[in-house]
Each structure stands twice: as C-alpha cells, then as structure tokens.
Write a protein that holds these residues in place. Structure first.
Motif, PDB file in Angstrom:
ATOM      1  N   CYS A 105      -2.849 -91.960  45.901  1.00 11.67           N
ATOM      2  CA  CYS A 105      -1.965 -91.006  45.219  1.00 11.67           C
ATOM      3  C   CYS A 105      -0.785 -91.723  44.564  1.00 11.67           C
ATOM      4  N   HIS A 106      -0.903 -93.015  44.333  1.00  8.84           N
ATOM      5  CA  HIS A 106       0.244 -93.761  43.816  1.00  8.84           C
ATOM      6  C   HIS A 106       0.666 -93.249  42.436  1.00  8.84           C
ATOM      7  N   PRO A 107       1.977 -93.139  42.198  1.00  9.24           N
ATOM      8  CA  PRO A 107       2.454 -92.590  40.926  1.00  9.24           C
ATOM      9  C   PRO A 107       2.045 -93.416  39.694  1.00  9.24           C
ATOM     10  N   VAL A 108       1.590 -94.655  39.914  1.00  8.57           N
ATOM     11  CA  VAL A 108       1.180 -95.458  38.755  1.00  8.57           C
ATOM     12  C   VAL A 108      -0.064 -94.857  38.089  1.00  8.57           C
ATOM     13  N   LEU A 109      -0.772 -93.989  38.805  1.00  7.95           N
ATOM     14  CA  LEU A 109      -1.986 -93.379  38.261  1.00  7.95           C
ATOM     15  C   LEU A 109      -1.661 -92.044  37.606  1.00  7.95           C
ATOM     16  N   PRO A 161       6.197 -95.623  51.517  1.00  7.05           N
ATOM     17  CA  PRO A 161       5.978 -94.233  51.926  1.00  7.05           C
ATOM     18  C   PRO A 161       7.048 -93.265  51.440  1.00  7.05           C
ATOM     19  N   SER A 162       8.314 -93.668  51.513  1.00  3.70           N
ATOM     20  CA  SER A 162       9.375 -92.726  51.161  1.00  3.70           C
ATOM     21  C   SER A 162       9.307 -92.338  49.686  1.00  3.70           C
ATOM     22  N   ARG A 163       8.883 -93.273  48.830  1.00  4.06           N
ATOM     23  CA  ARG A 163       8.835 -92.989  47.399  1.00  4.06           C
ATOM     24  C   ARG A 163       7.532 -92.308  47.007  1.00  4.06           C
ATOM     25  N   GLN A 164       6.469 -92.510  47.791  1.00  8.20           N
ATOM     26  CA  GLN A 164       5.160 -92.021  47.392  1.00  8.20           C
ATOM     27  C   GLN A 164       4.784 -90.702  48.054  1.00  8.20           C
ATOM     28  N   LEU A 165       5.587 -90.248  49.028  1.00  7.31           N
ATOM     29  CA  LEU A 165       5.226 -89.019  49.728  1.00  7.31           C
ATOM     30  C   LEU A 165       5.153 -87.832  48.763  1.00  7.31           C
ATOM     31  N   ALA A 166       6.117 -87.739  47.856  1.00  2.00           N
ATOM     32  CA  ALA A 166       6.120 -86.611  46.918  1.00  2.00           C
ATOM     33  C   ALA A 166       4.845 -86.596  46.084  1.00  2.00           C
ATOM     34  N   SER A 167       4.364 -87.772  45.712  1.00  2.00           N
ATOM     35  CA  SER A 167       3.132 -87.848  44.918  1.00  2.00           C
ATOM     36  C   SER A 167       1.930 -87.395  45.738  1.00  2.00           C
ATOM     37  N   LEU A 169       1.959 -85.247  48.285  1.00  2.00           N
ATOM     38  CA  LEU A 169       2.060 -83.793  48.439  1.00  2.00           C
ATOM     39  C   LEU A 169       1.645 -83.093  47.151  1.00  2.00           C
ATOM     40  N   GLU A 170       2.050 -83.656  46.029  1.00  2.00           N
ATOM     41  CA  GLU A 170       1.697 -83.048  44.740  1.00  2.00           C
ATOM     42  C   GLU A 170       0.179 -83.017  44.549  1.00  2.00           C
ATOM     43  N   VAL A 171      -0.480 -84.125  44.883  1.00  2.00           N
ATOM     44  CA  VAL A 171      -1.936 -84.188  44.707  1.00  2.00           C
ATOM     45  C   VAL A 171      -2.637 -83.168  45.603  1.00  2.00           C
ATOM     46  N   VAL A 172      -2.221 -83.103  46.867  1.00  2.00           N
ATOM     47  CA  VAL A 172      -2.857 -82.165  47.802  1.00  2.00           C
ATOM     48  C   VAL A 172      -2.666 -80.719  47.311  1.00  2.00           C
ATOM     49  N   TYR A 173      -1.460 -80.409  46.861  1.00  2.00           N
ATOM     50  CA  TYR A 173      -1.211 -79.033  46.397  1.00  2.00           C
ATOM     51  C   TYR A 173      -1.933 -78.734  45.092  1.00  2.00           C
ATOM     52  N   LEU A 174      -2.073 -79.739  44.233  1.00  2.00           N
ATOM     53  CA  LEU A 174      -2.853 -79.544  43.011  1.00  2.00           C
ATOM     54  C   LEU A 174      -4.304 -79.198  43.340  1.00  2.00           C
ATOM     55  N   ILE A 175      -4.868 -79.910  44.317  1.00  2.00           N
ATOM     56  CA  ILE A 175      -6.248 -79.626  44.721  1.00  2.00           C
ATOM     57  C   ILE A 175      -6.338 -78.196  45.266  1.00  2.00           C
ATOM     58  N   PHE A 176      -5.365 -77.827  46.089  1.00  2.00           N
ATOM     59  CA  PHE A 176      -5.397 -76.468  46.653  1.00  2.00           C
ATOM     60  C   PHE A 176      -5.254 -75.417  45.554  1.00  2.00           C
ATOM     61  N   ASN A 177      -4.311 -75.634  44.656  1.00  2.00           N
ATOM     62  CA  ASN A 177      -4.077 -74.650  43.591  1.00  2.00           C
ATOM     63  C   ASN A 177      -5.283 -74.473  42.698  1.00  2.00           C
ATOM     64  N   GLU A 178      -5.984 -75.593  42.403  1.00  2.00           N
ATOM     65  CA  GLU A 178      -7.166 -75.478  41.561  1.00  2.00           C
ATOM     66  C   GLU A 178      -8.236 -74.639  42.262  1.00  2.00           C
ATOM     67  N   GLY A 179      -8.302 -74.736  43.587  1.00  2.00           N
ATOM     68  CA  GLY A 179      -9.252 -73.912  44.318  1.00  2.00           C
ATOM     69  C   GLY A 179      -8.767 -72.481  44.497  1.00  2.00           C
ATOM     70  N   TYR A 180      -7.476 -72.310  44.663  1.00  2.00           N
ATOM     71  CA  TYR A 180      -6.917 -70.974  44.940  1.00  2.00           C
ATOM     72  C   TYR A 180      -6.897 -70.095  43.692  1.00  2.00           C
ATOM     73  N   SER A 181      -6.667 -70.707  42.561  1.00  2.00           N
ATOM     74  CA  SER A 181      -6.626 -69.951  41.305  1.00  2.00           C
ATOM     75  C   SER A 181      -7.225 -70.833  40.223  1.00  2.00           C
ATOM     76  N   ALA A 182      -8.547 -70.814  40.126  1.00  2.00           N
ATOM     77  CA  ALA A 182      -9.257 -71.717  39.225  1.00  2.00           C
ATOM     78  C   ALA A 182      -8.793 -71.521  37.783  1.00  2.00           C
ATOM     79  N   THR A 183      -8.519 -72.618  37.101  1.00  3.15           N
ATOM     80  CA  THR A 183      -8.025 -72.508  35.735  1.00  3.15           C
ATOM     81  C   THR A 183      -9.114 -72.140  34.753  1.00  3.15           C
TER      82      THR A 183
END
Length: 621
Positions: A105-109, A161-167, A169-183
């Motif tokens: 989940c590194h922000p460089v990607l 870890p401290s800098r990458q945690l937000a990334s 969390l963002e990825v996990v929630y993006l996966i959930f959101n795509e499943g919860y409300s498919a675009t």
C-alpha cells in the motif's frame, strides 16, 4: 484430485500473505517474493495429490518457499556467503505480514495499483478474481500488478509505519466501498469485496492494536456491512437508509462495530476521519426507527469531519445531514455551493441528493429533472433504474418547450459524420451536466460557464477552443447565441522546442546513457541495439555485427565502462536477476552476472521517465 486442489486453494488463501511476507524479509523484493511463493504453490499442486496433504500444510509451503529463496540467493555470487544463515531464519511473524501490507500500500504506487497489489499479495486473489471484482480485463489487472512490483523494486521503499498507515487504511476502505456501493455493473453490492476488506481490516486491527484509526475503520465497515441485507429490494434496487427495514440489520455485526468503536476510544488521541465516520454509523445503528435518528448530532459530526477531510463528498454528505436536521432548504443551500466542484462533475449522487431536497420543498418539476440527470450519470445499472423509476412517479405537468438533449441530437444529425463526432464529444457532455430534459430556454450562459469550468478545468488551449467552437455552432443553430457569450477562446502559445537529450545528462545511469547515445549516433533500430551482445562489438572499428551498426566518439568513450570485464552475453542488462517462475531464454541471460537482457518495455519506460521521450524519437536526434 478436485478435493486436493480445493484444499491447496484454501490453504493458499489462508497462508499466502504470511509466506510472501516471510520471503520479503529474505529477498526484499515483493515481485520476487511472490514468485518464490508461487513456486511452492505449484509444488503443492504437483505433490499433494500423490503423497497426500501434509499434517501442517502451511509450514510445508513455507519450507518449500524458503528453500526456493535460498537456492535463488545461492545462485547470486555476491550473497553466497549468506545462504547458510538464511536457511536458519525464523518463521515469519505478524510483523512481517504488517510490513508486507504497508509495502503493497506504499504511497509511491497509484491508488489502483495499491488496491490490485494488496488483493494479490495479502488477500491471495488471482488476477482473474480481481478483474472480475472490478469489471476490467485480467490483462489490465496483471499489468497493474506487474507495474506496481517494478515501481517498488525501483523505488527501494522504506518501511515507515507512521507515514504509511493512512495509505493502508485508504486502500482497505476503497476495497470495501467498491463492494458496498459498486461504481459500475449490474449489481449494487459485491459481497466478496466487502468481506475481503473486512478480513483485511480485522487483520490490521490485530497487527496494529494501538491505532485508533484502524479500529475506527473496522467499526465503520462492520456497521455498514450490517445493513447489507436491507440495502436492496427484491429486484436489486437500492433502498435509502431512512427507508430500510431495520429488523434486517445484522445485530452481530453491529455489536462487533460497537466493540471496535470502544477499542478506538480506548486507544485515545483526537478522533481521526475513520473514527468520526464510525461515530456517524453508530448514530444510525442506535436509532430504532428512521424518525429516532439524531440528525443534529450527525450533522455536527460531519462538520467536524469536514474540518479534517474537506472533500466535496464529505460536504455533500453533510448537506444531506443538515437537510434532515434543519430542513431541506438548509441542505440545498450547502449543496448549491458544490455546483462548481470539478470532483463532482460526473458524480451522480450530487443531482440525486438535490432532487430529493427539491422534492421535499415541493419543487417537483426541478426534482424530476435532477433525478433524471442523476440517472444519466450513474454507471451502476441498479442505481440508474432506481432513479428513473423515482423520476417517473413524480406528477409533473407536461412541458412542451424544446429540451436540451433532443435539441443537441437534432443539431448533430444535421452535420456530417466527422463533425458530428467531434462536436458530439462536447455537446453530449454539456447536456449530461445540465440535464438532457432541461428546457433549452432555461439553460443560461452562467450555467454553461460553470459546466465548462468544472468539466474542462485544465485542458490545453487548443482543446478548450474546440469545445468553445462546438458550443458556438450549436448556439447559433438553436438561435440562442447568448449561450456562448460566457466562454471565450484561449490564446494558444507555441511550445518551445524540446532540448535535445545528451549522453552526459546528469542523473542518468551509465547503461541508459550508452543506450541513448548509441541510438543517436547509429540511428539503428531500437530492437537491434537492445539485442546486441558483447561478442558482437568491434570496439576498435566502432561497429557491431559486421559494421551494420556504427557509432561515433560519444558511444566509443562510454562502452568500455559498460562492458566492464565481461566477454560474452547481452550488452544491456536489466537491474534484476530473473525470478525462478519466469526463466529467460539462454541467449538473454548473462552467464557472468546472472542478469537477463534489458527488455524493450523496460528500456522504453526508463527513457520516458528520464527524458519524456520514446526510444524511437532519440534515433538520429
């Protein structure tokens, strides 16, 4: 055989992240670690049907994968002395899995690559499974994953870890959101993605128990997931939150969400975005009926969330909450401030929510147009059908005035095919943004200016002027010339000539400088240059392959350093040694360094990244 294959698949799904994480500590390359783990999977598929499933299948896979890693490292002459120590390394730990999760989940990607790589290496999904979930081709997913691995290998990412945690969390929630409300697609919910995101979130909560935001995200997903059964009707149509049968909400998931919320509060610290969103979800879950919902508290929580996360989507959700807490006009006032947000230019929920608020204000005709506009922007079939059905149920007197959508269609029909195609790209976009059923007489120059500003905020002047020309032609045809007065052509400034690339350009590696210099000086085809071997070269004659490729002094000065002490094998070598899963042909492998020949795709990427040009454009510069 089928049962054993299913067992292998189940074990792999459960153990793959741990195995890849353990190997990552050895080889420090996500792509190579996954290839080695895949080798162990192949071995299991070959051996278990004949010899039976081992007592501890996960440990068996880890042992085989580690042997492959040690074999690979032994082949590397520079690290041979480390091989005995590597064989004694301890089993992978939870920290290794956490490190792998943070790496993928590194922000460089780019975001899409982070999501694909996480589902691949952490969740153990195949490219085909990920492609089915996101409704794209398997090839697209495979390319995203391969590009992500290359980027990680090139970037040499650090574990922070401290800098990458937000990334993460963002990825996990993006996966959930795509499943919860498919675009897009036919279904509103993709349960497999929701469950995978929940699994990842729960795993993360175990790995990082002191992070309040992790527990906040888990609480948010648990409570949202609890509504799944009540979110759709018998035909798959969406049911708004305030109309759902709360008796169908999953009480076990709600309790799990409440428990996660308590852990988030126990972790202390000021609430972050996920804790605040979870607090909003808790408010909904605590209300026994829609009328019991504490909209005042929810609107206050959204206000606090907007301070931390001032995105247009958060402001949109706050407008909904304010519309319930203070009345529809208050919500509409907030919503109209979002009219010019480029991020919401194609977001179907903006006109949909506006339609709801207008309906509650008794402005039925406007509400119907907004619901129809929302339907035209919705990419999900179920949501589009739901909005159209809602619009059709509204009792609106028939308006005989010409509508924007049909007027645009009539205008384009009057043009030649090429012009219609070019103008259509502009006018269809304007019609979707304003509403195809909007009476043409109600489209104002100010609204046209807003649409241009939000739809094409940063296009090049030439593109902007093409859009303006299309609008002017339509306005003249429709006898509404005022429509085009609010947008003017932009001056086109000639671009300065691009500086030539020189072999001495700072920051470029020796290999790239030799390649580019050789292409310029020889004008040979890129493929021919990349296929050169050391034994093809005649340094004294400054030529290769019987003088079919000839170079000048620049290349002649750099070549000896690139060759070093090598006597045979490919001239241009890749940075990495090949993985065991993809062995190169013998002619493309250097027997002295163990590296493979530099591929065309990789060389092209390096050239574009450093110079902005393709390799072909360097020939003869």
């Amino acid at each position: 055989m089928t049962d054993v294959s299913a067992t292998v698949g189940a074990v792999w799904r459960q153990e793959s992240a741990r195995i890849v994480a353990g190997l990552l500590r050895l080889v420090r390359d996500v792509g190579l670690a996954e290839e080695l783990a895949q080798d162990a999977l192949v071995a299991a598929l070959e051996q278990w049907p004949a010899g039976g499933v081992p007592d501890n299948p996960g440990a068996w896979l880890m042992t085989i994968a580690k042997r492959r890693a040690v074999d690979h490292i032994r082949r590397s002459r520079t690290q041979e002395r480390l091989a005995p120590e590597l064989a004694q390394l301890p089993e992978p730990s939870q920290d290794d899995v956490l490190r792998l999760m943070f790496t993928s989940c590194h922000p460089v990607l780019p975001t899409e690559a982070r999501v694909a790589l996480t589902l691949r290496v952490i969740a153990g999904l195949s490219p085909a499974e990920i492609a089915r979930a996101f409704l794209v081709s398997e090839q697209v997913i495979a390319q995203r994953i391969a590009a992500a691995k290359r980027t990680l290998a090139d970037a040499g990412v650090a574990y922070e870890p401290s800098r990458q945690l937000a990334s993460v969390l963002e990825v996990v929630y993006l996966i959930f959101n795509e499943g919860y409300s498919a675009t897009s697609g036919a279904d509103l919910i993709r349960a497999d993605l929701c469950l995978e995101a929940l699994r990842l979130g729960r795993l993360l909560a175990v790995l990082a128990p002191d992070e309040a935001e992790v527990h906040g995200l888990v609480a948010l997903m648990e409570i949202q997931q609890s509504r799944s059964a009540a979110r759709t009707g018998p035909r798959g149509e969406p049911i708004p939150l305030h109309e759902q049968n709360r008796g169908r909400w999953d009480q076990l998931l709600i309790r799990r969400g409440f428990a996660a919320m308590l852990r988030a509060r126990e972790a202390a610290g000021p609430p972050g975005p996920y804790v605040l969103q979870a607090a909003i979800a808790v408010c909904h879950a605590q209300a026994h009926t829609a009328e019991d919902t504490d909209w005042v508290r929810i609107s206050a929580l959204y206000q606090a969330l907007e301070q931390l996360l001032p995105t247009p989507v958060v402001r949109l959700n706050r407008a909904v909450a304010v519309g319930f807490a203070q009345g529809p006009q208050a919500g509409l006032d907030l919503l109209d401030d979002l009219h010019t947000a480029p991020e919401l230019a194609d977001y179907h929920l903006l006109p949909s929510v506006r339609g709801d608020l207008l309906l509650r204000l008794g402005r039925t005709a406007e509400a119907r147009r907004e619901l129809e506009r929302g339907a035209s922007l919705a990419r999900n079939t179920a949501e589009r059908a739901f909005l159209l059905r809602r619009a059709a149920t509204l009792d609106v007197p028939e308006d005989q005035r010409p509508r924007l959508g049909p007027a645009v269609a009539d205008f384009l029909d009057s043009l030649g095919p090429a012009t219609a195609r070019a103008y259509g790209q502009t006018l269809h976009r304007v019609a979707r943004a304003a509403g195809v059923s909007l009476p043409l007489a109600e489209l104002t120059p100010a609204r046209v200016a807003e649409i241009f500003a939000t739809t094409w905020p940063s296009v090049a002047p030439r593109s902007w002027n093409r859009h303006v020309a299309a609008l002017r032609s339509f306005a003249t045809w429709a006898d509404t010339p005022d429509l085009a007065t609010a947008v003017s052509p932009r001056p086109v400034v000639a671009a300065p000539p691009r500086p030539a690339v020189t072999a001495s350009e700072e920051g470029c590696a020796l290999r790239e400088r030799v390649l580019w210099c050789l292409l310029r000086e020889s004008s040979a085809k890129v493929g021919a240059v990349l296929s050169l071997n050391v034994e093809d070269l005649d340094l004294a004659d400054r030529s290769a392959r019987n003088a079919t490729i000839v170079w000048r002094s620049g290349t002649a000065r750099l070549l000896p350093d690139l060759i070093g002490g090598r006597t045979r094998g490919p001239l241009f070598l890749s940075d990495r040694r090949p993985g065991p899963g993809r062995p190169p042909a013998a002619a493309d492998l250097c027997s002295e360094t163990g590296r493979r020949r530099l591929s065309y795709e990789r060389a092209e990427y390096l050239c574009k990244r450093a110079t902005g040009r393709t390799l072909g454009s360097l020939r003869g510069v």
